[in-house]
Write an enzyme that holds these catalytic residues in place. Structure first.
Site, PDB file in Angstrom:
ATOM      1  NE  ARG A 103      78.236 -27.658  -7.089  1.00 14.03           N
ATOM      2  CZ  ARG A 103      78.087 -27.110  -7.727  1.00 14.03           C
ATOM      3  NH1 ARG A 103      77.407 -25.571  -8.520  1.00 14.03           N
ATOM      4  NH2 ARG A 103      78.231 -25.748  -6.611  1.00 14.03           N
ATOM      5  CG  HIS A 130      77.753 -24.459  -1.429  1.00 13.34           C
ATOM      6  ND1 HIS A 130      78.541 -25.559  -1.947  1.00 13.34           N
ATOM      7  CD2 HIS A 130      77.522 -23.619  -2.669  1.00 13.34           C
ATOM      8  CE1 HIS A 130      79.494 -24.810  -2.953  1.00 13.34           C
ATOM      9  NE2 HIS A 130      78.669 -23.677  -3.207  1.00 13.34           N
ATOM     10  CD  GLN A 133      80.242 -20.582  -2.024  1.00 13.18           C
ATOM     11  OE1 GLN A 133      79.949 -20.999  -2.983  1.00 13.18           O
ATOM     12  NE2 GLN A 133      81.080 -19.026  -2.092  1.00 13.18           N
ATOM     13  CG  ASP A 217      72.880 -18.039  -2.498  1.00 17.87           C
ATOM     14  OD1 ASP A 217      73.096 -17.728  -4.889  1.00 17.87           O
ATOM     15  OD2 ASP A 217      72.379 -18.891  -2.644  1.00 17.87           O
ATOM     16  CB  CYS A 257      77.576 -18.016  -3.146  1.00 19.23           C
ATOM     17  SG  CYS A 257      75.943 -18.600  -3.881  1.00 19.23           S
ATOM     18  NE  ARG A 285      84.064 -22.722  -2.915  1.00 20.82           N
ATOM     19  CZ  ARG A 285      83.496 -22.666  -4.151  1.00 20.82           C
ATOM     20  NH1 ARG A 285      81.792 -22.485  -4.405  1.00 20.82           N
ATOM     21  NH2 ARG A 285      82.667 -24.685  -4.307  1.00 20.82           N
TER      22      ARG A 285
HETATM   23  N1   CP Z   1      79.376 -20.809  -6.154  1.00 23.68           N
HETATM   24  C1   CP Z   1      79.411 -21.927  -6.974  1.00 23.68           C
HETATM   25  O1   CP Z   1      79.187 -22.639  -6.413  1.00 23.68           O
HETATM   26  O2   CP Z   1      79.571 -21.492  -7.780  1.00 23.68           O
HETATM   27  P1   CP Z   1      79.162 -22.892  -9.005  1.00 23.68           P
HETATM   28  O3   CP Z   1      78.007 -23.131  -8.962  1.00 23.68           O
HETATM   29  O4   CP Z   1      79.628 -21.920 -10.273  1.00 23.68           O
HETATM   30  O5   CP Z   1      80.241 -23.973  -8.812  1.00 23.68           O
HETATM   31  N1  NVA Z   2      71.777 -22.027  -3.918  1.00 23.33           N
HETATM   32  C1  NVA Z   2      72.775 -21.921  -5.309  1.00 23.33           C
HETATM   33  C2  NVA Z   2      73.715 -21.835  -5.450  1.00 23.33           C
HETATM   34  C3  NVA Z   2      75.322 -21.838  -6.109  1.00 23.33           C
HETATM   35  C4  NVA Z   2      76.535 -21.747  -6.317  1.00 23.33           C
HETATM   36  C5  NVA Z   2      71.667 -23.327  -6.286  1.00 23.33           C
HETATM   37  O1  NVA Z   2      71.808 -24.674  -5.326  1.00 23.33           O
HETATM   38  O2  NVA Z   2      71.709 -23.191  -7.176  1.00 23.33           O
END
Ligand code: CP
Ligand code: NVA
Length: 299
Positions: A103, A130, A133, A217, A257, A285
């Site tokens: 990430r 993502h 997701q 989101d 999400c 997930r």
């Molecule tokens: N939706 C998602 O990726 O959640 P987290 O940021 O908690 O991993």
């Molecule tokens: N768009 C959001 C998604 C979190 C799961 C972010 O990048 O923070």
């Protein structure tokens, strides 16, 4: 040749459906208590430059259920790109572990990791995409609606990483995607250029009309915290609330999400309503990522 999952565009339509089938089998096995240690003694390295609840817990739990092990490398551990080059980190990890999930802030980091590693690399969220997701979300829609083919999906809010992955998926799979974002907050232009089944506008009511799925989101993604106050003003007309949902199809479903900011992009009332499937979505997930890891490990 090893395969990576850095972008939805890394898969074909056929491969996406193979992963959905595997996820369904793995979910059933887990629910029935059938042992499915398909990654026995394998190790996943998880690199997190940003916080996480769902991604962190589902990847680690997934590895445990598959008979493997996960190592968490938080923002103060590996510091890839700072302590050493991303490519050096990729080559080191390839000598020890079997899979990498990362990430990251900058999408190029996960691309560079994939290019240097000799083992599969999975994007656990970047500024551009993502993909785990969206695989989860599409799998969830198929569970609930039976098919993606006739579903109209409305994405309301920021043209962010989640939205970009949605566009990529609609390009590959052909489902109809109505997007409404404020002007200046549109999704990635290159993704839009490739899109064949996505329609972009700035009117949330129009996007939601006859929608089967209404998805939103956060208005400020991780890394955009300093913009959060200004964005709250711009995005106000894009809140998913009861009034907006009146033009959706009768059996509409609400997705997010998570994490959600109740009172901002979605109301508390809507997230708690019977049309909301956000926690079924979150559960998936686990199942979809187990499938992604098993599928990549077989390549
Ligand atoms: N939706 C998602 O990726 O959640 P987290 O940021 O908690 O991993
Ligand atoms: N768009 C959001 C998604 C979190 C799961 C972010 O990048 O923070």
């Amino acid at each position: 040749m090893k395969r990576d999952f850095v972008s939805i565009f890394d898969l074909t339509k056929k491969e996406i459906y193979e992963i959905f089938t595997l996820a369904k089998e793995l979910k059933q096995a887990q629910k029935k208590g059938i042992v499915h240690k398909m990654l026995k003694d394998k190790t996943l390295a998880m690199i997190f430059e940003k916080p996480s609840l769902r991604t962190r817990v589902t990847f680690e739990t997934g590895m445990t259920q598959l008979g493997g092990h996960a190592i968490n490398l938080g923002p103060n551990d590996a510091k890839i790109g700072a302590r050493e080059t991303v490519a050096d980190a990729g080559q080191n990890l390839s000598r020890w572990v079997d899979l990498i999930m990362a990430r990251v802030f900058v999408h190029k980091t996960v691309e560079d990791l994939a290019a240097s590693a000799t083992i599969p690399v999975i994007n656990g969220l970047s500024d551009l995409e993502h993909p785990c997701q969206i695989m989860c979300d599409l799998f969830t829609i198929i569970e609930k609606k039976g098919t993606l083919d006739s579903a109209i999906i409305a994405y309301i809010g920021d043209g962010n990483n989640v939205c970009n992955s949605f566009i990529a998926a609609s390009t590959l799979l052909g489902f109809k995607l109505n997007i409404a974002t404020p002007k200046g907050y549109e999704p990635n232009q290159q993704y839009l250029t490739k899109a064949r089944a996505a329609v972009l506008g700035d009117d949330p009511n129009k996007a939601v009309t006859h929608a089967d799925i209404v998805y939103t989101d956060v208005w400020a993604s991780m890394g955009q915290e300093t913009e959060a106050k200004a964005r709250k003003q711009v995005f106000k007309p894009f809140q998913v609330n009861r009034e907006l949902l009146t033009s959706a199809n009768k059996d509409y479903l609400v997705m997010h999400c998570l994490p959600a900011h109740r009172g901002e992009e979605i109301t508390d009332e809507v997230i708690k309503d019977k049309h909301s499937i956000v926690f079924d979505q979150a559960e998936n997930r686990l199942h979809i990522q187990k499938a992604i890891m098993v599928w990549l490990s077989k390549k």
